[in-house]
Design a protein around this motif. Structure first.
Motif, short mmCIF file in Angstrom:
data_model
loop_
_atom_site.label_atom_id
_atom_site.label_comp_id
_atom_site.label_asym_id
_atom_site.label_seq_id
_atom_site.Cartn_x
_atom_site.Cartn_y
_atom_site.Cartn_z
N UNK A 137 47.35 33.77 48.57
CA UNK A 137 47.35 34.73 47.49
C UNK A 137 47.16 33.98 46.17
N UNK A 138 46.08 34.28 45.47
CA UNK A 138 45.77 33.56 44.24
C UNK A 138 46.70 33.98 43.10
N UNK A 139 47.03 33.06 42.21
CA UNK A 139 47.97 33.36 41.13
C UNK A 139 47.47 34.39 40.13
N UNK A 140 46.16 34.65 40.13
CA UNK A 140 45.64 35.68 39.25
C UNK A 140 46.04 37.09 39.70
N UNK A 141 46.58 37.22 40.91
CA UNK A 141 47.01 38.52 41.44
C UNK A 141 48.17 39.09 40.63
N UNK A 142 48.19 40.42 40.57
CA UNK A 142 49.25 41.13 39.85
C UNK A 142 49.85 42.19 40.77
N UNK A 201 38.03 35.10 37.94
CA UNK A 201 38.25 34.19 39.06
C UNK A 201 36.93 33.58 39.51
N UNK A 202 35.91 34.39 39.63
CA UNK A 202 34.60 33.89 40.06
C UNK A 202 34.00 32.94 39.04
N UNK A 203 34.10 33.29 37.78
CA UNK A 203 33.54 32.43 36.73
C UNK A 203 34.20 31.06 36.74
N UNK A 204 35.50 31.01 37.03
CA UNK A 204 36.21 29.73 37.04
C UNK A 204 35.81 28.87 38.24
N UNK A 205 35.21 29.49 39.26
CA UNK A 205 34.85 28.76 40.49
C UNK A 205 33.36 28.43 40.57
N UNK A 206 32.60 28.85 39.59
CA UNK A 206 31.16 28.64 39.66
C UNK A 206 30.77 27.24 39.17
N UNK A 207 30.28 26.43 40.11
CA UNK A 207 29.68 25.16 39.74
C UNK A 207 28.16 25.31 39.79
#
Length: 230
Positions: free
Chosen positions: A42-47, A125-131
């Motif tokens: 569970x990713x920490x961005x979850x609410x 979340x996706x933007x932070x993972x895009x290389x």
């Protein structure tokens, strides 16, 4: 974009927290703690009103840049079947892809403001993972296709903010997508409260009657669609 309608369940519009298996980690932002086990995190961005689950790859990646798949689910309940979720996650994990599973709840569809908040969290979340040159794919089901429409609107409205997502977006698989032109003439469009579907709500009686009708339809079709998907 590839369209592949095959059928997926539509469940109750009043779900609770989804029961995706695996450890809950408030500190794991990339899922590396469970990479060897292939278990979801569970990713920490979850609410409280949405969840994002990370599934690490379970095989060598087909390329140097590990593909990332984001799955927007059907409408799920708190007792959603773990084996159904694992079925789709495993398709990608075993092919060297990482996956983010985004369970779609009734509130994401019925309350547009909550849905847009969920969409913003997904994009961040996706933007932070895009290389550089990392392939990004979407696999959306049923109600998830509606949420993808909200996500696409957000991408088009903020191309600079989400430029890496737009650049790396490589494909879409839509499984039993909702047909927005048809939905805009039906009760489902009124129930969502989403003005982008193009059906103005002129009276409170019409709005709440249609909303109740959509809820009743989902309740009645839940057992059938769940059995079909299984």
């Amino acid at each position: 974009f590839a369209m592949n309608p095959t059928g997926s369940p539509g469940l109750s519009p009043t779900p609770q927290r989804s029961s995706v298996p695996g450890p809950v980690s408030a500190s794991a932002s990339t899922g590396t703690d469970s990479k060897q086990l292939g278990e979801p995190v569970l990713l920490p961005r979850s609410k409280a009103w949405y969840e994002l689950w990370f599934y690490p790859r379970m095989a060598p990646s087909p390329s140097s840049a590990v593909p990332l798949v984001i799955t927007l689910s059907w409408l799920v309940l708190g007792n959603s079947r773990d084996d159904i979720i694992q079925k789709y996650a495993g398709l990608y994990q075993k092919r060297g892809c990482e996956l983010i599973w985004a369970p779609v709840w009734g509130k994401h569809i019925g309350v547009p403001a909550v849905g847009r908040t969920f969409v913003a969290a997904i994009l961040e979340e996706l933007e932070s993972r895009m290389q550089e040159d990392r392939p990004l794919f979407f696999h959306v089901f049923c109600a998830g296709s509606y949420l993808f429409g909200e996500l696409w609107n957000a991408l088009q409205s903020n191309p600079t903010k989400y430029h890496r997502v737009l650049k790396n977006l490589s494909g879409l698989v839509a499984d039993s997508p909702i047909d927005a032109p048809d939905s805009s003439r039906g009760a489902a469009a009124v129930a969502t409260g989403n003005t982008t579907l193009g059906l103005p709500v002129k009276t409170p009686l019409l709005y709440w009657s249609a909303r109740f009708g959509a809820w009743l339809y989902l309740q009645m079709t839940h057992p059938l669609t769940q059995a079909f998907h299984r």
